[in-house]
Design a protein around this motif. Structure first.
Motif, mmCIF file in Angstrom:
data_model
loop_
_atom_site.group_PDB
_atom_site.id
_atom_site.type_symbol
_atom_site.label_atom_id
_atom_site.label_comp_id
_atom_site.label_asym_id
_atom_site.label_seq_id
_atom_site.Cartn_x
_atom_site.Cartn_y
_atom_site.Cartn_z
ATOM 1 N N THR A 72 0.828 -1.203 0.000
ATOM 2 C CA THR A 72 0.000 0.000 0.000
ATOM 3 C C THR A 72 0.864 1.254 0.000
ATOM 4 O O THR A 72 0.681 2.169 -0.816
ATOM 5 N N PHE A 73 1.816 1.309 0.928
ATOM 6 C CA PHE A 73 2.674 2.494 1.030
ATOM 7 C C PHE A 73 3.601 2.630 -0.177
ATOM 8 O O PHE A 73 3.868 3.739 -0.644
ATOM 9 N N SER A 74 4.075 1.505 -0.691
ATOM 10 C CA SER A 74 4.937 1.566 -1.883
ATOM 11 C C SER A 74 4.174 2.133 -3.072
ATOM 12 O O SER A 74 4.715 2.888 -3.889
ATOM 13 N N THR A 75 2.872 1.775 -3.168
ATOM 14 C CA THR A 75 2.027 2.291 -4.247
ATOM 15 C C THR A 75 1.868 3.804 -4.126
ATOM 16 O O THR A 75 1.951 4.533 -5.129
ATOM 17 N N LEU A 76 1.658 4.286 -2.901
ATOM 18 C CA LEU A 76 1.520 5.731 -2.680
ATOM 19 C C LEU A 76 2.831 6.465 -2.984
ATOM 20 O O LEU A 76 2.829 7.558 -3.576
ATOM 21 N N LEU A 77 3.942 5.864 -2.591
ATOM 22 C CA LEU A 77 5.253 6.464 -2.898
ATOM 23 C C LEU A 77 5.445 6.599 -4.402
ATOM 24 O O LEU A 77 5.861 7.643 -4.914
ATOM 25 N N LYS A 78 5.104 5.514 -5.107
ATOM 26 C CA LYS A 78 5.245 5.528 -6.568
ATOM 27 C C LYS A 78 4.344 6.602 -7.181
ATOM 28 O O LYS A 78 4.731 7.286 -8.141
ATOM 29 N N GLY A 79 3.128 6.759 -6.628
ATOM 30 C CA GLY A 79 2.205 7.779 -7.126
ATOM 31 C C GLY A 79 2.735 9.190 -6.929
ATOM 32 O O GLY A 79 2.607 10.034 -7.813
ATOM 33 N N LEU A 80 3.347 9.442 -5.780
ATOM 34 C CA LEU A 80 3.923 10.766 -5.517
ATOM 35 C C LEU A 80 5.079 11.060 -6.473
ATOM 36 O O LEU A 80 5.180 12.162 -7.019
ATOM 37 N N PHE A 81 5.945 10.070 -6.670
ATOM 38 C CA PHE A 81 7.056 10.262 -7.614
ATOM 39 C C PHE A 81 6.532 10.462 -9.029
ATOM 40 O O PHE A 81 7.077 11.256 -9.799
ATOM 41 N N ARG A 82 5.477 9.754 -9.373
ATOM 42 C CA ARG A 82 4.892 9.866 -10.717
ATOM 43 C C ARG A 82 4.430 11.289 -10.996
ATOM 44 O O ARG A 82 4.500 11.770 -12.129
ATOM 45 N N GLU A 83 3.966 11.971 -9.949
ATOM 46 C CA GLU A 83 3.489 13.347 -10.092
ATOM 47 C C GLU A 83 4.569 14.369 -9.754
ATOM 48 O O GLU A 83 4.280 15.554 -9.560
ATOM 49 N N ASP A 84 5.823 13.899 -9.651
ATOM 50 C CA ASP A 84 6.975 14.774 -9.352
ATOM 51 C C ASP A 84 6.851 15.473 -8.009
ATOM 52 O O ASP A 84 7.406 16.566 -7.814
ATOM 53 N N ARG A 85 6.152 14.843 -7.094
ATOM 54 C CA ARG A 85 6.034 15.412 -5.742
ATOM 55 C C ARG A 85 7.116 14.762 -4.878
ATOM 56 O O ARG A 85 6.856 13.979 -3.970
ATOM 57 N N ILE A 86 8.342 15.125 -5.212
ATOM 58 C CA ILE A 86 9.521 14.449 -4.654
ATOM 59 C C ILE A 86 9.630 14.665 -3.147
ATOM 60 O O ILE A 86 9.862 13.716 -2.397
ATOM 61 N N ASN A 87 9.461 15.912 -2.704
ATOM 62 C CA ASN A 87 9.603 16.212 -1.275
ATOM 63 C C ASN A 87 8.564 15.468 -0.446
ATOM 64 O O ASN A 87 8.862 14.970 0.649
ATOM 65 N N GLU A 88 7.335 15.385 -0.972
ATOM 66 C CA GLU A 88 6.279 14.669 -0.251
ATOM 67 C C GLU A 88 6.577 13.171 -0.190
ATOM 68 O O GLU A 88 6.301 12.514 0.824
ATOM 69 N N ALA A 89 7.132 12.640 -1.274
ATOM 70 C CA ALA A 89 7.495 11.213 -1.291
ATOM 71 C C ALA A 89 8.572 10.934 -0.258
ATOM 72 O O ALA A 89 8.493 9.951 0.498
ATOM 73 N N GLN A 90 9.570 11.806 -0.186
ATOM 74 C CA GLN A 90 10.635 11.624 0.800
ATOM 75 C C GLN A 90 10.085 11.770 2.218
ATOM 76 O O GLN A 90 10.489 11.039 3.125
ATOM 77 N N GLY A 91 9.144 12.713 2.389
ATOM 78 C CA GLY A 91 8.527 12.904 3.703
ATOM 79 C C GLY A 91 7.747 11.675 4.138
ATOM 80 O O GLY A 91 7.821 11.255 5.304
ATOM 81 N N GLY A 123 13.461 0.314 -3.345
ATOM 82 C CA GLY A 123 13.624 0.400 -4.796
ATOM 83 C C GLY A 123 12.723 1.460 -5.403
ATOM 84 O O GLY A 123 13.131 2.194 -6.320
ATOM 85 N N THR A 124 11.492 1.579 -4.894
ATOM 86 C CA THR A 124 10.556 2.596 -5.379
ATOM 87 C C THR A 124 11.109 3.998 -5.140
ATOM 88 O O THR A 124 11.060 4.861 -6.020
ATOM 89 N N VAL A 125 11.652 4.208 -3.943
ATOM 90 C CA VAL A 125 12.206 5.525 -3.600
ATOM 91 C C VAL A 125 13.452 5.819 -4.434
ATOM 92 O O VAL A 125 13.614 6.914 -4.984
ATOM 93 N N ILE A 126 14.333 4.840 -4.538
ATOM 94 C CA ILE A 126 15.578 5.029 -5.299
ATOM 95 C C ILE A 126 15.269 5.285 -6.780
ATOM 96 O O ILE A 126 15.850 6.170 -7.397
ATOM 97 N N ASP A 127 14.329 4.528 -7.334
ATOM 98 C CA ASP A 127 13.945 4.716 -8.730
ATOM 99 C C ASP A 127 13.359 6.108 -8.953
ATOM 100 O O ASP A 127 13.686 6.789 -9.934
ATOM 101 N N GLY A 128 12.506 6.535 -8.025
ATOM 102 C CA GLY A 128 11.907 7.864 -8.126
ATOM 103 C C GLY A 128 12.941 8.973 -8.060
ATOM 104 O O GLY A 128 12.886 9.942 -8.817
ATOM 105 N N LEU A 129 13.904 8.829 -7.155
ATOM 106 C CA LEU A 129 14.968 9.836 -7.016
ATOM 107 C C LEU A 129 15.843 9.882 -8.264
ATOM 108 O O LEU A 129 16.229 10.957 -8.728
#
Length: 611
Positions: free
Chosen positions: A152-171, A190-196
């Motif tokens: 669930t949380f990985s999906t939300l992280l991926k969604g934030l990165f998808r929308e370029d909401r990088i700071n929120e994803a890191q938060g 991996g989701t966080v590293i890929d997004g970054l």
């Protein structure tokens, strides 16, 4: 609120998604309206048969037919069958449909949802670029007594990165770690590293990698290392990437074809061919066969370096290794020939696709058309352009832009205007490059008034989207047409239109002032641009230095030259020729003499010898 069997809470009714594949689910003629009478009907369907049916969903009609069958069964089937159905709809990429089914399950089927169905709904919102709605569903977990899991949380992280909401994803990730919201997995990291990496923040991705290494039970794997190595290669930090590659071996983490492909491409892009060849050999020695992506990347890199013949050899090597080239491989080779102006060979490769059962795609056509246009073979480009629809490939806006530019450059003004009209007639929307081509083409044809009319139409139609480049093109045209006052009027109005002049804007105006002998005004513009934090470039300096030289203001020219030299810029050929001419006409003026001596002592000696 209930509408034909659907009920929506405050959140669900505010969903922005109201249609499925262009048709409302609540249309009166829809065959999939679920009313209360459906749910009161006793099911006679066999559950095992239903499982088979769910595994054979091919389109949206199949999905809704299956959902209707499931919802009419009494007792209702296990939520797992509904979850399987939702997964099938997601595989069809019908995210809005999946969300509607989820809503009906939660409202009309007695809240028949669990953590898996809610995670699927969150994923659908994230894939629809509405991660905010995904977070709203997160609240349902706690209300219904479920605990969100790592997926669930990985999906939300991926969604934030998808929308370029990088700071929120890191938060969110920091909150997950600090509050131990779930047990972190390699997928989460991996989701966080890929997004970054995709956001261009490679240093932070490396920090995350190091954090994984220090942690317990969640060590980085090949996939994670490959992400970071690929990002380093794209940042041209190939030595750091190779160092990380060596670390993998030391830690017993085997690289795969993705890891090698990233490094090989990175080395090729930096012209480090010998190392790339050694890496390919090492890859094969390790029994990791290069795949079509590896070879295609190599072909593309070689072609961009001008080594097209070597790239062609790679194509033969692929076949020897039983790796079938794809349209990307051939397109890269076609592009290589086009870059060298070898259009006959490019066309031969393009035509050879017919014998490989590989159909040229839009990218292949655009490459060939662009090649012909650059060689001013406009008729050949038009032949390819007209062939596309007959071959089942529809030209896109890039195709039209390329043809438009080619026609203008080839002096075929009326044909270019017809293509512009055709672009809009087929339902395509002109983009930034379309309008730049149109304005530039009109200006070069001397159609300044028509260019101004188009600019005015753009201001009214593209409110908030018009670009400073449009004005730069028209201002340059006006100056060349000896209409400095008109260019000056446009320049003064830019700020009121919400546009900030850039280095091109200022350089254009400075050049116009210098051409008209307005050296003080040019000097004021140079000061103003620096006050506005717009840094002058070589073009700016060459324009104003030439203006001062022609105006006999040699001391000002020398001062500007010293300033330009300190910033690492160079005089262009036309300025240097002007200096050499002045050296003769001014009887070896000491300032001119000094400038040339600093620029090219050899040229000065040769000039003096000739005198």
């Amino acid at each position: 609120m209930k509408i034909k069997g659907f009920c929506f809470g405050h959140f669900l009714s505010s969903s922005p998604i109201t249609h499925v594949s262009g048709k409302s689910l609540f249309s009166s003629n829809s065959p999939f309206i679920f009313t209360s009478q459906h749910f009161g009907t006793k099911s006679v369907a066999n559950r095992e048969k239903m499982k088979l049916e769910l595994g054979n969903i091919r389109n949206l009609d199949d999905a809704f037919r299956s959902y209707e069958s499931l919802s009419r069964m009494r007792p209702l089937p296990n939520v797992k069958l509904f979850t399987q159905l939702l997964s099938s709809v997601v595989k069809l990429k019908e995210y809005s449909a999946a969300i509607y089914i989820f809503k009906d399950m939660s409202c009309n089927l007695g809240g028949l949802v669990d953590e898996y169905t809610m995670t699927i709904a969150i994923n659908c919102y994230c894939l629809s670029n509405r991660v905010d709605y995904g977070f709203s569903i997160l609240g349902w977990f706690f209300k219904r007594g479920f605990v969100p899991n790592v997926f669930t949380f990985s999906t939300l992280l991926k969604g934030l990165f998808r929308e370029d909401r990088i700071n929120e994803a890191q938060g969110l990730f920091r909150k997950m770690v600090k509050e131990e919201l779930c047990e972190l997995s390699v997928v989460t990291y991996g989701t966080v590293i890929d997004g970054l990496c995709k956001a261009g923040n490679t240093p932070m991705a490396i920090e995350m990698l190091r954090l994984m290494e220090k942690g317990r039970g969640c060590k980085p794997n090949t996939n994670v290392y490959s992400m970071v190595i690929d990002s380093l290669c794209k940042d041209k930090m190939i030595d750091s990437a190779l160092k990380l590659f060596d670390e993998m071996s030391e830690k017993g983490i085997p690289p795969d074809v993705v890891t090698y492909s990233a490094l090989i491409c990175g080395l090729c892009n930096l012209s480090r061919w010998s190392e790339a060849k050694m890496l390919i050999k090492k890859m094969i020695d390790c029994k990791i066969n290069p795949d079509v992506l590896t070879f295609s990347a190599l072909i593309d890199a070689l072609c961009k370096e001008g080594l097209v013949d070597e790239a062609k050899e790679v194509l033969q090597i692929m076949k020897k290794h039983n790796v079938t080239p794809n349209v990307i491989s051939y397109s890269a080779l076609i592009d290589g020939y086009c870059l060298q102006g070898r259009m006959d060979e490019a066309r031969n490769v393009f035509n050879s696709l017919a014998g490989t059962n590989i159909a040229p795609d839009i990218w292949s056509y655009n490459i060939l058309i662009n090649g012909y246009c650059k060689k001013m073979k406009i008729d050949d480009a038009m032949d390819i352009f007209r062939e596309m629809p007959r071959k089942g490939v529809q030209p896109n806006v890039t195709t039209y832009n390329t043809i438009l530019q080619g026609l203008f450059r080839g002096g075929r003004f009326s044909d270019a205007l017809e293509i512009f009209d055709e672009l809009q007639a087929v339902g395509l929307k002109p983009d930034f490059y379309t309008y730049c081509n149109m304005l530039d083409g009109l200006c070069k044809k001397g159609q300044v008034e028509r260019a101004l009319l188009l600019l005015d139409a753009l201001e009214r139609r593209e409110v908030g989207h018009f670009h400073i480049a449009y004005y730069n093109i028209v201002m340059d045209c006006l100056i060349k047409a000896k209409k400095l006052d008109a260019a000056r009027a446009i320049f003064k109005d830019l700020v009121s239109k919400g546009l900030e002049p850039n280095v091109v804007t200022y350089s254009t105006m400075i050049n116009g002032c210098c051409q008209n002998g307005l050296l003080e005004e040019a000097k004021d513009l140079l000061v103003k641009m620096e006050q506005e934090s717009v840094l002058p470039n070589e073009i700016t300096y060459n324009s104003i230095i030439q203006g001062n030289l022609k105006g006999g203001r040699y001391e000002d020219a020398e001062k500007l030259f010293e300033e330009m030299d300190a910033k690492g810029f160079l005089l262009d050929a036309s300025t240097f020729e002007l200096l050499l001419g002045l050296l003769e006409t001014t009887k070896h003026n000491p300032i001119i003499f000094k400038m040339i001596q600093k620029l090219a002592p050899g040229a000065l000696k040769q000039k003096l010898r000739a005198d």
